[in-house]
Design an enzyme around this catalytic site. Structure first.
Site, PDB file in Angstrom:
ATOM      1  NE  ARG A  96      -3.571  -2.166  -0.309  1.00  0.00           N
ATOM      2  CZ  ARG A  96      -3.446  -3.192  -0.676  1.00  0.00           C
ATOM      3  NH1 ARG A  96      -2.944  -3.723  -1.690  1.00  0.00           N
ATOM      4  NH2 ARG A  96      -4.807  -4.064  -0.846  1.00  0.00           N
ATOM      5  CG  ASP A 125      -5.534  -2.435   2.660  1.00  0.00           C
ATOM      6  OD1 ASP A 125      -4.574  -3.406   2.859  1.00  0.00           O
ATOM      7  OD2 ASP A 125      -5.482  -3.921   1.671  1.00  0.00           O
ATOM      8  CB  SER A 178     -11.918 -10.265  -0.084  1.00  0.00           C
ATOM      9  OG  SER A 178     -11.114  -8.789  -0.405  1.00  0.00           O
TER      10      SER A 178
HETATM   11  N1  ARG Z   1      -5.872  -7.920   6.551  1.00  0.00           N
HETATM   12  C1  ARG Z   1      -4.295  -8.517   6.448  1.00  0.00           C
HETATM   13  C2  ARG Z   1      -4.246  -7.039   6.304  1.00  0.00           C
HETATM   14  O1  ARG Z   1      -4.495  -5.901   6.916  1.00  0.00           O
HETATM   15  C3  ARG Z   1      -5.224  -8.338   4.579  1.00  0.00           C
HETATM   16  C4  ARG Z   1      -5.729  -7.411   3.325  1.00  0.00           C
HETATM   17  C5  ARG Z   1      -6.332  -7.544   2.024  1.00  0.00           C
HETATM   18  N2  ARG Z   1      -6.819  -7.034   2.058  1.00  0.00           N
HETATM   19  C6  ARG Z   1      -8.091  -7.758   0.979  1.00  0.00           C
HETATM   20  N3  ARG Z   1      -8.949  -7.245   0.092  1.00  0.00           N
HETATM   21  N4  ARG Z   1      -8.550  -8.820   1.071  1.00  0.00           N
HETATM   22  O2  ARG Z   1      -3.241  -6.604   6.117  1.00  0.00           O
END
Ligand code: ARG
Length: 427
Positions: A96, A125, A178
């Site tokens: 990110r 995110d 996802s």
């Molecule tokens: N829980 C993890 C994090 O916060 C993964 C997030 C992944 N995002 C997704 N859209 N599946 O870093």
């Protein structure tokens, strides 16, 4: 008069395609898309660019960020043995800030006063994108369409897409998960995984072979997408050697490669051996616990090997402090603080610890496991003469008596005055 511009982090999937349309129609903005290649499984970025252009965006920049991601982000993650809450190697949290940096650069290039992303209002995110943008350019505004619109679930988005001539990927309503992936691995959430008691279905994994299906067991029908057929999986252990220079992986099995190549090679070797699956519950920054499954074969392999090399190359007191600060590093990065004074200072500490982390680690993969079976370094602090129980050891055992005498002085004083057998304790 030309419209105001916005730079959108665009993956080409349903969410961000709907974002394009929504920013155009609801906000009356000219959209510039940025699509970063950080090593995700999905190919066809050119088709995604065309899809964006067909939606009428001003420009869609497809950027190959694999080497920058490896050299600037994964190198630091390896130095810090990055594991949030001691279990999650931070794959999404690492990509990110790089994507945010590109958004800011493209916003400056186009003179756009705002950037946008397709993250939900419940996840980490959104925080990572926005914290990074604010750190890099506090004047830029951020728009998060998913937090604003009334589309509550995937079928709502599909309906919106149909109504607004946004092409909908086939099976968009069927995929229950996802997924976010990059060179460092895959994160899988949603669907049946939302019940932390239910076992992850086999078909969520595409990078790692299921150890149950390796040839020492009956092959089963399966739904693997990326990994070898069970009959092709090795039925003898696989040995791999990883070389490091000053904490940075430089070669696998004697072959020098750039870091992105090393990660790809190790994803394959360990994935084929069924190593690198995680099923865990983690604490999100926004205050909720979430069940996540990860495939991180290369990441776990590199961290395992790197730690083993540090064990012989990093002095004991420094290593103990480093292990504590690794948690702080991982928490800062998880929480979106990539561009922050705390993370900068921790990086400086980590970098200093890596000066002598040079050498080779030998790993043995078998049945979903990865074991360190050898380590060597020209700077090794492991002294055979001191450690050996042979007669010719250089360690002076007689000196230990005096050492224990002084080392326990404070404890003895306490025992006499306040300890369990003291008069005070008896009273
Ligand atoms: N829980 C993890 C994090 O916060 C993964 C997030 C992944 N995002 C997704 N859209 N599946 O870093």
């Amino acid at each position: 008069m030309s419209k105001e511009k916005v730079v959108l982090a665009y993956s080409g999937g349903l969410d961000t395609s709907v974002c394009v349309k929504w920013l155009q129609d609801e906000k009356n903005l000219d959209v510039v898309c940025v699509c970063g290649n950080v090593g995700q499984e999905e190919t066809g970025l050119d088709a995604k660019k065309q899809k964006a252009l067909d939606l009428g965006v001003l420009d869609c920049q497809v950027l190959d960020l694999r080497d920058e991601f490896s050299d600037e982000f994964l190198t630091k993650a390896i130095a810090a043995n990055s594991m949030y809450e001691n279990k999650y190697p931070l794959l999404s949290a690492l990509s990110r800030p790089l994507l945010a940096k590109k958004l800011v650069e493209v916003a400056h290039e186009f003179g756009a006063p705002s950037v946008a992303h397709g993250c939900t209002g419940k996840g980490n995110d959104q925080v990572r994108f926005e914290a990074a943008v604010k750190a890099l350019d506090p004047e830029l505004k951020v728009i998060a369409p998913v937090r604003e619109w009334d589309l509550k679930c995937r079928p709502d988005e599909v309906a919106y897409a149909h109504a607004h001539n946004v092409p909908v990927p086939e099976g968009a309503n069927d995929n229950p998960y996802s997924i976010d992936d990059n060179l460092w691995g895959r994160a899988i959430e949603c669907g049946v995984l939302e019940d932390p008691w239910s076992e992850p279905p086999a078909d969520i994994y595409t990078m790692t072979t299921d150890p149950e299906k390796a040839p020492w067991n009956e092959p089963l029908d399966d739904a693997w997408v990326m990994t070898k057929n069970p009959e092709d999986t090795p039925d003898t252990p696989t040995y791999t050697e990883i070389e490091f220079e000053a904490g940075k992986p430089v070669a696998v099995d004697g072959k020098k490669m750039k870091l992105s190549g090393i990660v790809i090679a190790l994803n394959k070797i360990s994935g084929d051996n069924g190593f690198g699956r995680l099923d865990l519950v983690e604490d999100r920054l926004v205050g909720l616990k979430s069940r996540e499954c990860y495939e991180v074969p290369g990441a776990l392999t590199l961290i395992t090997a790197h730690k083993a090399l540090e064990d012989i190359c990093v002095e004991g007191d420094l290593l103990k402090t480093k292990i504590k600060l690794e948690q702080d590093w991982a928490t800062a990065v998880y929480n979106g603080q990539w561009y922050s004074p705390l993370k900068n200072a921790l990086d400086a500490f980590m970098a200093d610890t890596q000066k002598f982390v040079t050498g080779t680690v030998r790993l043995k993969f078998f049945k979903g496991n990865c074991h360190v079976v050898g380590r060597k370094s020209p700077f090794s602090l492991y002294d055979y003469g001191l450690a050996t129980y042979d007669r010719d050891t250089t360690f002076d055992e007689k000196a230990s008596a005096g050492f224990i005498e002084i080392d326990t002085l404070s404890l003895k004083t306490w025992a006499k005055v306040q300890g369990p057998s003291s008069a005070a304790a008896q009273a």
